[in-house]
Design an enzyme around this catalytic site. Structure first.
Site, PDB file in Angstrom:
ATOM      1  N   GLU A  41      -7.949  -0.391   4.803  1.00  0.00           N
ATOM      2  CA  GLU A  41      -6.481  -0.474   4.760  1.00  0.00           C
ATOM      3  C   GLU A  41      -5.936  -0.911   6.119  1.00  0.00           C
ATOM      4  OE1 GLU A  41      -5.633   2.911   1.336  1.00  0.00           O
ATOM      5  OE2 GLU A  41      -5.432   3.476   3.413  1.00  0.00           O
ATOM      6  N   ALA A  62       1.091   5.644   1.011  1.00  0.00           N
ATOM      7  CA  ALA A  62       0.875   6.466   2.213  1.00  0.00           C
ATOM      8  C   ALA A  62       0.924   7.935   1.804  1.00  0.00           C
ATOM      9  CB  ALA A  62       1.947   6.179   3.266  1.00  0.00           C
ATOM     10  N   ASP A  63       0.357   8.775   2.653  1.00  0.00           N
ATOM     11  CA  ASP A  63       0.426  10.219   2.410  1.00  0.00           C
ATOM     12  C   ASP A  63       1.665  10.820   3.060  1.00  0.00           C
ATOM     13  OD1 ASP A  63      -2.106  10.483   0.980  1.00  0.00           O
ATOM     14  OD2 ASP A  63      -2.930   9.740   2.859  1.00  0.00           O
ATOM     15  N   ASP A  81       0.835  -1.200   0.000  1.00  0.00           N
ATOM     16  CA  ASP A  81       0.000   0.000   0.000  1.00  0.00           C
ATOM     17  C   ASP A  81       0.873   1.254   0.000  1.00  0.00           C
ATOM     18  OD1 ASP A  81      -2.223   1.626   0.051  1.00  0.00           O
ATOM     19  OD2 ASP A  81      -2.906   1.041   2.040  1.00  0.00           O
TER      20      ASP A  81
END
Ligand code: 5RP
Length: 218
Positions: A103, A83-84, A81
Protein backbone atom coordinates in the site's frame (compact mmCIF):
# COMPACT_ATOMS: atom_id res chain seq x y z
CA UNK A 1 -27.00 2.51 8.43
CA UNK A 2 -24.56 -0.23 9.35
CA UNK A 3 -20.82 0.36 9.16
CA UNK A 4 -20.68 -1.87 6.10
CA UNK A 5 -23.41 0.18 4.38
CA UNK A 6 -21.40 3.33 5.08
CA UNK A 7 -18.32 1.67 3.58
CA UNK A 8 -20.29 0.84 0.45
CA UNK A 9 -21.65 4.37 0.21
CA UNK A 10 -18.21 5.96 0.46
CA UNK A 11 -16.82 3.46 -2.06
CA UNK A 12 -19.50 4.59 -4.52
CA UNK A 13 -18.48 8.21 -4.06
CA UNK A 14 -14.88 7.37 -5.06
CA UNK A 15 -16.05 6.45 -8.55
CA UNK A 16 -16.09 10.20 -9.33
CA UNK A 17 -12.29 10.22 -9.02
CA UNK A 18 -11.52 7.52 -11.56
CA UNK A 19 -13.30 9.00 -14.57
CA UNK A 20 -10.97 8.86 -17.56
CA UNK A 21 -8.28 7.02 -15.59
CA UNK A 22 -7.17 3.87 -17.39
CA UNK A 23 -4.72 2.40 -14.85
CA UNK A 24 -5.70 2.52 -11.19
CA UNK A 25 -3.95 1.77 -7.91
CA UNK A 26 -6.11 -0.42 -5.72
CA UNK A 27 -5.79 -0.85 -1.96
CA UNK A 28 -6.94 -3.59 0.38
CA UNK A 29 -9.75 -4.12 2.88
CA UNK A 30 -13.50 -4.36 3.20
CA UNK A 31 -14.11 -0.78 2.00
CA UNK A 32 -11.94 -1.31 -1.07
CA UNK A 33 -13.72 -4.64 -1.68
CA UNK A 34 -16.92 -2.65 -2.23
CA UNK A 35 -15.03 -0.36 -4.58
CA UNK A 36 -13.70 -3.32 -6.58
CA UNK A 37 -17.22 -4.75 -6.86
CA UNK A 38 -18.38 -1.42 -8.29
CA UNK A 39 -15.55 -1.40 -10.85
CA UNK A 40 -17.14 -4.36 -12.60
CA UNK A 41 -19.53 -1.95 -14.36
CA UNK A 42 -16.64 0.14 -15.69
CA UNK A 43 -14.17 -2.56 -16.67
CA UNK A 44 -14.43 -1.75 -20.38
CA UNK A 45 -12.86 1.67 -19.57
CA UNK A 46 -10.10 0.28 -17.35
CA UNK A 47 -6.87 -0.97 -18.89
CA UNK A 48 -5.74 -2.49 -15.62
CA UNK A 49 -4.96 -2.02 -11.94
CA UNK A 50 -1.89 -2.21 -9.72
CA UNK A 51 -2.95 -4.15 -6.65
CA UNK A 52 -1.71 -3.86 -3.07
CA UNK A 53 -2.39 -7.44 -2.00
CA UNK A 54 -2.98 -10.97 -3.17
CA UNK A 55 -6.55 -10.67 -1.86
CA UNK A 56 -7.35 -7.60 -3.96
CA UNK A 57 -5.55 -9.18 -6.94
CA UNK A 58 -7.82 -12.22 -6.77
CA UNK A 59 -10.92 -10.03 -6.57
CA UNK A 60 -9.83 -7.84 -9.48
CA UNK A 61 -9.05 -10.84 -11.66
CA UNK A 62 -12.39 -12.42 -10.81
CA UNK A 63 -14.26 -9.47 -12.29
CA UNK A 64 -11.99 -9.39 -15.33
CA UNK A 65 -9.74 -6.40 -14.55
CA UNK A 66 -6.11 -7.14 -15.55
CA UNK A 67 -3.61 -6.78 -12.70
CA UNK A 68 -0.46 -4.96 -13.80
CA UNK A 69 3.08 -4.88 -12.45
CA UNK A 70 3.97 -1.48 -11.00
CA UNK A 71 7.37 -1.72 -12.70
CA UNK A 72 5.65 -1.83 -16.05
CA UNK A 73 3.29 1.11 -15.58
CA UNK A 74 5.42 3.83 -13.97
CA UNK A 75 3.54 6.39 -11.90
CA UNK A 76 -0.17 6.08 -11.32
CA UNK A 77 -2.74 8.81 -11.58
CA UNK A 78 -5.03 7.66 -8.76
CA UNK A 79 -4.77 5.27 -5.83
CA UNK A 80 -7.93 4.34 -3.92
CA UNK A 81 -7.55 2.76 -0.49
CA UNK A 82 -9.11 2.61 2.97
CA UNK A 83 -7.57 3.29 6.38
CA UNK A 84 -7.91 2.24 10.00
CA UNK A 85 -7.69 5.83 11.24
CA UNK A 86 -7.43 9.23 9.58
CA UNK A 87 -6.95 12.69 11.07
CA UNK A 88 -7.76 16.24 9.98
CA UNK A 89 -4.35 16.51 8.25
CA UNK A 90 -5.21 13.51 6.04
CA UNK A 91 -2.54 11.46 7.78
CA UNK A 92 -3.52 7.84 8.17
CA UNK A 93 -2.86 4.77 10.24
CA UNK A 94 -3.13 1.70 7.99
CA UNK A 95 -2.26 -1.97 7.82
CA UNK A 96 -5.04 -3.59 9.83
CA UNK A 97 -5.37 -5.94 6.86
CA UNK A 98 -1.61 -6.53 6.74
CA UNK A 99 -1.04 -5.03 3.29
CA UNK A 100 0.79 -1.90 4.46
CA UNK A 101 4.03 -2.38 2.53
CA UNK A 102 2.55 -2.67 -0.93
CA UNK A 103 0.00 0.00 0.00
CA UNK A 104 2.78 2.42 0.90
CA UNK A 105 4.67 1.68 -2.31
CA UNK A 106 1.61 2.31 -4.47
CA UNK A 107 0.71 5.44 -2.49
CA UNK A 108 4.23 6.78 -3.09
CA UNK A 109 3.99 6.02 -6.81
CA UNK A 110 0.59 7.72 -7.22
CA UNK A 111 -0.18 11.34 -7.96
CA UNK A 112 -3.52 11.30 -6.12
CA UNK A 113 -4.37 9.20 -3.04
CA UNK A 114 -8.11 8.99 -2.45
CA UNK A 115 -8.79 7.56 1.01
CA UNK A 116 -12.23 6.03 1.55
CA UNK A 117 -13.45 5.43 5.10
CA UNK A 118 -16.60 5.47 7.15
CA UNK A 119 -16.78 8.38 9.60
CA UNK A 120 -15.90 6.14 12.59
CA UNK A 121 -12.29 6.09 11.33
CA UNK A 122 -11.91 9.86 11.79
CA UNK A 123 -9.86 10.67 14.92
CA UNK A 124 -8.22 13.69 16.54
CA UNK A 125 -5.05 11.79 17.41
CA UNK A 126 -3.79 8.65 15.65
CA UNK A 127 -2.86 5.60 17.68
CA UNK A 128 -5.94 4.19 19.36
CA UNK A 129 -5.97 1.50 16.67
CA UNK A 130 -2.83 -0.65 17.18
CA UNK A 131 -0.13 0.52 14.78
CA UNK A 132 0.99 -2.29 12.43
CA UNK A 133 4.72 -2.62 11.75
CA UNK A 134 5.91 -5.16 9.17
CA UNK A 135 9.25 -6.69 10.19
CA UNK A 136 11.83 -9.09 8.82
CA UNK A 137 11.18 -12.24 10.90
CA UNK A 138 14.69 -12.47 12.46
CA UNK A 139 14.39 -8.87 13.70
CA UNK A 140 11.01 -9.24 15.38
CA UNK A 141 12.15 -9.27 19.02
CA UNK A 142 14.76 -6.57 18.47
CA UNK A 143 12.24 -4.29 16.77
CA UNK A 144 9.71 -4.99 19.53
CA UNK A 145 12.20 -3.81 22.17
CA UNK A 146 12.85 -0.62 20.23
CA UNK A 147 9.12 0.02 19.94
CA UNK A 148 8.78 -0.33 23.72
CA UNK A 149 11.44 2.41 24.02
CA UNK A 150 9.14 4.61 21.94
CA UNK A 151 6.34 4.07 24.47
CA UNK A 152 4.32 1.38 22.70
CA UNK A 153 3.29 -2.14 23.60
CA UNK A 154 4.02 -4.32 20.57
CA UNK A 155 2.09 -7.54 20.12
CA UNK A 156 3.15 -10.14 17.55
CA UNK A 157 0.36 -10.91 15.06
CA UNK A 158 0.90 -14.64 15.44
CA UNK A 159 0.13 -17.12 12.66
CA UNK A 160 0.15 -14.32 10.13
CA UNK A 161 2.64 -13.91 7.28
CA UNK A 162 2.45 -10.92 4.95
CA UNK A 163 2.34 -11.21 1.16
CA UNK A 164 6.06 -10.37 1.31
CA UNK A 165 6.90 -13.27 3.67
CA UNK A 166 7.35 -11.07 6.75
CA UNK A 167 5.72 -10.73 10.18
CA UNK A 168 3.67 -7.98 11.82
CA UNK A 169 3.89 -6.35 15.23
CA UNK A 170 0.75 -4.44 16.28
CA UNK A 171 1.78 -1.62 18.59
CA UNK A 172 -0.79 -0.77 21.26
CA UNK A 173 -1.18 2.31 23.45
CA UNK A 174 0.52 4.86 21.26
CA UNK A 175 -0.65 8.45 21.38
CA UNK A 176 0.81 9.67 18.11
CA UNK A 177 1.05 13.43 18.54
CA UNK A 178 3.67 13.85 15.80
CA UNK A 179 2.96 11.24 13.10
CA UNK A 180 5.70 12.47 10.72
CA UNK A 181 8.38 12.18 13.40
CA UNK A 182 7.16 8.79 14.57
CA UNK A 183 7.00 7.46 11.00
CA UNK A 184 10.62 8.53 10.49
CA UNK A 185 11.74 7.08 13.82
CA UNK A 186 10.15 3.68 13.23
CA UNK A 187 11.35 3.60 9.60
CA UNK A 188 14.89 3.94 10.97
CA UNK A 189 14.81 0.82 13.16
CA UNK A 190 16.84 -1.93 11.47
CA UNK A 191 14.57 -4.82 10.56
CA UNK A 192 11.49 -2.68 9.99
CA UNK A 193 10.11 -3.12 6.50
CA UNK A 194 7.21 -0.68 6.76
CA UNK A 195 5.33 1.17 9.47
CA UNK A 196 1.60 1.66 8.98
CA UNK A 197 1.81 5.41 9.51
CA UNK A 198 1.05 7.26 6.29
CA UNK A 199 2.02 10.79 7.34
CA UNK A 200 5.05 11.64 5.18
CA UNK A 201 2.81 10.81 2.24
CA UNK A 202 -0.74 11.27 3.47
CA UNK A 203 -3.94 11.21 1.45
CA UNK A 204 -4.78 13.97 -1.03
CA UNK A 205 -8.51 13.50 -0.63
CA UNK A 206 -10.34 11.80 2.22
CA UNK A 207 -13.94 10.74 1.73
CA UNK A 208 -15.82 10.04 4.95
CA UNK A 209 -19.12 8.20 4.73
CA UNK A 210 -21.69 9.09 7.35
CA UNK A 211 -25.47 8.95 7.84
CA UNK A 212 -26.09 12.23 6.06
CA UNK A 213 -23.78 11.74 3.06
CA UNK A 214 -20.10 11.81 2.24
CA UNK A 215 -17.88 14.43 3.85
CA UNK A 216 -14.76 15.39 1.94
CA UNK A 217 -11.37 16.56 3.26
CA UNK A 218 -9.13 17.99 0.57
C1 5RP B 1 -5.18 -2.91 4.92
C2 5RP B 1 -5.55 -1.52 5.25
C3 5RP B 1 -7.00 -1.15 5.15
O1 5RP B 1 -7.11 -0.03 4.35
C4 5RP B 1 -7.53 -0.86 6.52
O2 5RP B 1 -7.27 -1.97 7.36
C5 5RP B 1 -9.04 -0.56 6.47
O3 5RP B 1 -9.74 -1.72 6.20
P1 5RP B 1 -11.33 -1.75 6.09
O4 5RP B 1 -11.70 -1.03 4.85
O5 5RP B 1 -11.63 -3.24 6.05
O6 5RP B 1 -11.90 -1.10 7.32
O7 5RP B 1 -4.76 -0.68 5.58
O8 5RP B 1 -3.82 -3.16 5.12
Amino acid sequence: MTQDELKKKVAESALDYIKGVSVLGIGTGSTVNHFIDLLADFKQDIEGAVSSSETSTAKLKKIGIPVLDLNAVGSLEVYVDGADEVNAYKQMLKGGGGALTREKIIAAASRKFVCIVDESKYVDVLGKFPLPVEVIPMARSYVARQLVQLGGQPKWRENYITDNGNQILDVHNLNILNPVEMEREINNIPGVVTVGLFALRGADIVLLGNESGVRKLD
